[in-house]
Design a protein around this motif. Structure first.
Motif, PDB file in Angstrom:
ATOM      1  N   MET A 220       0.812  -1.212   0.000  1.00 29.23           N
ATOM      2  CA  MET A 220       0.000   0.000   0.000  1.00 29.23           C
ATOM      3  C   MET A 220       0.847   1.265   0.000  1.00 29.23           C
ATOM      4  SD  MET A 220      -3.341  -1.039   2.292  1.00 29.23           S
ATOM      5  CE  MET A 220      -4.110   0.542   1.940  1.00 29.23           C
ATOM      6  N   GLN A 221       0.211   2.418  -0.268  1.00 31.31           N
ATOM      7  CA  GLN A 221       0.900   3.687  -0.483  1.00 31.31           C
ATOM      8  C   GLN A 221       0.712   4.641   0.707  1.00 31.31           C
ATOM      9  OE1 GLN A 221       2.796   4.370  -3.321  1.00 31.31           O
ATOM     10  NE2 GLN A 221       2.418   2.207  -3.820  1.00 31.31           N
ATOM     11  N   PHE A 222       1.855   5.019   1.319  1.00 30.69           N
ATOM     12  CA  PHE A 222       1.857   6.008   2.395  1.00 30.69           C
ATOM     13  C   PHE A 222       2.932   7.071   2.130  1.00 30.69           C
ATOM     14  CE2 PHE A 222      -0.051   2.321   4.413  1.00 30.69           C
ATOM     15  CZ  PHE A 222      -1.035   2.857   5.231  1.00 30.69           C
ATOM     16  N   ARG A 223       3.208   7.321   0.874  1.00 28.83           N
ATOM     17  CA  ARG A 223       4.280   8.256   0.528  1.00 28.83           C
ATOM     18  C   ARG A 223       3.956   9.657   1.058  1.00 28.83           C
ATOM     19  NH1 ARG A 223       7.887   8.540  -4.854  1.00 28.83           N
ATOM     20  NH2 ARG A 223       9.007  10.464  -4.363  1.00 28.83           N
ATOM     21  N   ASP A 224       4.966  10.260   1.733  1.00 29.55           N
ATOM     22  CA  ASP A 224       4.861  11.618   2.291  1.00 29.55           C
ATOM     23  C   ASP A 224       3.712  11.761   3.284  1.00 29.55           C
ATOM     24  OD1 ASP A 224       7.053  12.673   0.791  1.00 29.55           O
ATOM     25  OD2 ASP A 224       5.753  12.811  -0.968  1.00 29.55           O
ATOM     26  N   ALA A 225       3.218  10.672   3.832  1.00 29.49           N
ATOM     27  CA  ALA A 225       2.147  10.748   4.830  1.00 29.49           C
ATOM     28  C   ALA A 225       2.717  11.118   6.197  1.00 29.49           C
ATOM     29  CB  ALA A 225       1.414   9.416   4.913  1.00 29.49           C
ATOM     30  N   ASP A 226       1.918  11.792   7.000  1.00 30.24           N
ATOM     31  CA  ASP A 226       2.302  12.128   8.370  1.00 30.24           C
ATOM     32  C   ASP A 226       1.700  11.070   9.287  1.00 30.24           C
ATOM     33  OD1 ASP A 226       2.857  13.139  10.848  1.00 30.24           O
ATOM     34  OD2 ASP A 226       2.131  15.161  10.432  1.00 30.24           O
ATOM     35  N   LEU A 227       2.549  10.151   9.747  1.00 29.20           N
ATOM     36  CA  LEU A 227       2.100   9.019  10.569  1.00 29.20           C
ATOM     37  C   LEU A 227       2.661   9.100  11.978  1.00 29.20           C
ATOM     38  CD1 LEU A 227       2.606   6.470   7.700  1.00 29.20           C
ATOM     39  CD2 LEU A 227       0.420   6.834   8.849  1.00 29.20           C
ATOM     40  N   THR A 228       2.854  10.328  12.463  1.00 32.28           N
ATOM     41  CA  THR A 228       3.373  10.531  13.813  1.00 32.28           C
ATOM     42  C   THR A 228       2.489   9.832  14.841  1.00 32.28           C
ATOM     43  OG1 THR A 228       4.205  12.713  13.165  1.00 32.28           O
ATOM     44  CG2 THR A 228       4.055  12.251  15.525  1.00 32.28           C
ATOM     45  N   GLY A 229       3.094   8.969  15.649  1.00 30.18           N
ATOM     46  CA  GLY A 229       2.346   8.268  16.688  1.00 30.18           C
ATOM     47  C   GLY A 229       1.491   7.121  16.199  1.00 30.18           C
ATOM     48  N   ALA A 230       1.577   6.793  14.927  1.00 31.33           N
ATOM     49  CA  ALA A 230       0.759   5.693  14.396  1.00 31.33           C
ATOM     50  C   ALA A 230       1.265   4.344  14.901  1.00 31.33           C
ATOM     51  CB  ALA A 230       0.759   5.711  12.873  1.00 31.33           C
ATOM     52  N   VAL A 231       0.388   3.350  14.917  1.00 33.47           N
ATOM     53  CA  VAL A 231       0.733   2.011  15.400  1.00 33.47           C
ATOM     54  C   VAL A 231       0.549   1.005  14.266  1.00 33.47           C
ATOM     55  CG1 VAL A 231       0.198   0.196  17.065  1.00 33.47           C
ATOM     56  CG2 VAL A 231       0.003   2.597  17.740  1.00 33.47           C
ATOM     57  N   PHE A 232       1.648   0.309  13.936  1.00 38.25           N
ATOM     58  CA  PHE A 232       1.620  -0.732  12.910  1.00 38.25           C
ATOM     59  C   PHE A 232       2.010  -2.083  13.517  1.00 38.25           C
ATOM     60  CE2 PHE A 232       2.242   3.108  10.380  1.00 38.25           C
ATOM     61  CZ  PHE A 232       1.400   2.909   9.304  1.00 38.25           C
ATOM     62  N   ASP A 233       1.800  -2.258  14.794  1.00 37.27           N
ATOM     63  CA  ASP A 233       2.224  -3.482  15.478  1.00 37.27           C
ATOM     64  C   ASP A 233       1.579  -4.711  14.839  1.00 37.27           C
ATOM     65  OD1 ASP A 233       3.529  -1.767  17.130  1.00 37.27           O
ATOM     66  OD2 ASP A 233       2.225  -2.063  18.871  1.00 37.27           O
ATOM     67  N   GLY A 234       2.430  -5.697  14.503  1.00 32.91           N
ATOM     68  CA  GLY A 234       1.939  -6.944  13.950  1.00 32.91           C
ATOM     69  C   GLY A 234       1.373  -6.836  12.549  1.00 32.91           C
ATOM     70  N   ALA A 235       1.591  -5.702  11.875  1.00 35.30           N
ATOM     71  CA  ALA A 235       1.026  -5.511  10.536  1.00 35.30           C
ATOM     72  C   ALA A 235       1.918  -6.096   9.451  1.00 35.30           C
ATOM     73  CB  ALA A 235       0.806  -4.022  10.282  1.00 35.30           C
ATOM     74  N   ASP A 236       1.308  -6.465   8.344  1.00 35.48           N
ATOM     75  CA  ASP A 236       2.048  -6.920   7.165  1.00 35.48           C
ATOM     76  C   ASP A 236       2.334  -5.697   6.310  1.00 35.48           C
ATOM     77  OD1 ASP A 236       3.134  -8.041   4.927  1.00 35.48           O
ATOM     78  OD2 ASP A 236       1.439  -9.349   4.463  1.00 35.48           O
ATOM     79  N   LEU A 237       3.581  -5.232   6.325  1.00 34.93           N
ATOM     80  CA  LEU A 237       3.976  -4.012   5.624  1.00 34.93           C
ATOM     81  C   LEU A 237       4.917  -4.318   4.468  1.00 34.93           C
ATOM     82  CD1 LEU A 237       4.628  -1.800   8.786  1.00 34.93           C
ATOM     83  CD2 LEU A 237       2.560  -1.882   7.385  1.00 34.93           C
ATOM     84  N   GLN A 238       4.876  -5.522   3.950  1.00 38.91           N
ATOM     85  CA  GLN A 238       5.769  -5.898   2.869  1.00 38.91           C
ATOM     86  C   GLN A 238       5.512  -5.030   1.633  1.00 38.91           C
ATOM     87  OE1 GLN A 238       6.626 -10.285   2.436  1.00 38.91           O
ATOM     88  NE2 GLN A 238       4.768 -10.443   3.657  1.00 38.91           N
ATOM     89  N   GLY A 239       6.578  -4.399   1.162  1.00 34.55           N
ATOM     90  CA  GLY A 239       6.482  -3.597  -0.043  1.00 34.55           C
ATOM     91  C   GLY A 239       5.740  -2.289   0.102  1.00 34.55           C
ATOM     92  N   VAL A 240       5.423  -1.879   1.329  1.00 25.82           N
ATOM     93  CA  VAL A 240       4.692  -0.626   1.535  1.00 25.82           C
ATOM     94  C   VAL A 240       5.580   0.568   1.176  1.00 25.82           C
ATOM     95  CG1 VAL A 240       3.670   0.883   3.272  1.00 25.82           C
ATOM     96  CG2 VAL A 240       3.129  -1.545   3.274  1.00 25.82           C
ATOM     97  N   ASN A 241       5.004   1.580   0.572  1.00 24.53           N
ATOM     98  CA  ASN A 241       5.730   2.788   0.181  1.00 24.53           C
ATOM     99  C   ASN A 241       5.635   3.832   1.290  1.00 24.53           C
ATOM    100  OD1 ASN A 241       6.797   5.082  -0.981  1.00 24.53           O
ATOM    101  ND2 ASN A 241       5.763   4.827  -2.933  1.00 24.53           N
ATOM    102  N   PHE A 242       6.734   3.972   2.070  1.00 22.81           N
ATOM    103  CA  PHE A 242       6.825   4.988   3.111  1.00 22.81           C
ATOM    104  C   PHE A 242       7.814   6.087   2.708  1.00 22.81           C
ATOM    105  CE2 PHE A 242       5.584   1.497   6.207  1.00 22.81           C
ATOM    106  CZ  PHE A 242       4.386   2.072   6.596  1.00 22.81           C
ATOM    107  N   VAL A 243       8.071   6.252   1.428  1.00 21.11           N
ATOM    108  CA  VAL A 243       9.042   7.246   0.972  1.00 21.11           C
ATOM    109  C   VAL A 243       8.644   8.632   1.471  1.00 21.11           C
ATOM    110  CG1 VAL A 243      10.006   8.426  -1.037  1.00 21.11           C
ATOM    111  CG2 VAL A 243       9.715   5.947  -1.074  1.00 21.11           C
TER     112      VAL A 243
END
Length: 240
Positions: free
Chosen positions: A119-142
């Motif tokens: 999934m796409q999260f490019r240039d997103a503001d994820l301050t304080g976000a929780v991704f515990d136990g998530a499947d983040l394979q190939g995610v775009n956090f650029v």
């Protein structure tokens, strides 16, 4: 459309029971042949009619409820896609596949145990976000702001973290192999306490910055001696 209430369900169940009782009574009379055929026919017709009618009614209600759920989901998804700021966002039990979160402000969002593969999260503001136990394979956090973000037990294999800010992120809660193939560059800012085993598994690739400059793996390592980005608090991200 309105949802089916408890009184409606009670009426449906009552009629269904009556239909079954009529049908059973007709069968009992037919077996013992103690009554006239006309009564047996009436009871059979009543029971069969009630059961058939209720079956059709239940099927109609099921289609109505399904349509309502689909409409609500479509409206919710459209609202999420249109919004630029959704503090405290949580998908709940909804499907978020296909939603592009790039550029959105998602402070304190909760993506615990979500399947976010690719999934796409490019240039997103994820301050304080929780991704515990998530499947983040190939995610775009650029270019994403991942400061204070939690990645406990998450799988980030092959994720894109070029120019991402993880200054205070919780990254040591996942095994180093869960970062295998993660793409970083000289502007990826890691937390001060990052497990150096994680840095051994990432892939350093040149990446163009917004000011049209580029750092090669050799250049970025020469600058601060860290392979795969920079270590807070001496990151260049704040200077951009």
């Amino acid at each position: 459309m309105t949802s089916t209430g408890p009184w409606q369900w009670l009426l449906i169940c009552t009629l269904l029971v009556l239909g079954c009782l009529f049908a059973i009574d007709a069968w009992r009379l037919a077996v013992h042949q103690t009554e006239k055929g006309s009564r047996i026919g009436v009871l059979s017709a009543l029971g069969g009619g009630l059961i058939t009618g209720l079956s059709v009614g239940l099927a109609t209600l099921n289609l109505q409820m399904s349509f309502e759920a689909t409409t609500k989901y479509a409206t919710w998804k459209a609202d999420v896609e249109a919004a630029t700021s959704i503090p405290g966002f949580s998908p709940g039990h909804r499907d978020i596949r296909g939603i592009n979160f790039s550029g959105k402000s998602l402070h304190d969002a909760d993506f615990t145990h979500e399947d976010l593969h690719g999934m796409q999260f490019r240039d997103a503001d994820l301050t304080g976000a929780v991704f515990d136990g998530a499947d983040l394979q190939g995610v775009n956090f650029v270019g994403a702001d991942l400061e204070s973000t939690s990645f406990m037990d998450s799988n980030l294999k092959n994720a894109l973290l070029q120019s991402a800010d993880l200054t205070h992120a919780a990254v040591n809660g996942s095994a180093p192999q869960n970062y295998a193939g993660v793409q970083v560059n000289g502007r990826t800012c890691w937390p001060k306490n990052v497990d150096r085993e994680i840095l051994k598994t990432v892939t350093v690739k040149p990446f163009w910055e917004r000011d049209d400059t580029i750092l090669t793996p050799q250049q970025e390592q020469k600058e601060d001696g860290v392979r795969g980005g920079e270590i807070a608090p001496r990151c260049h991200l704040a200077e951009r």
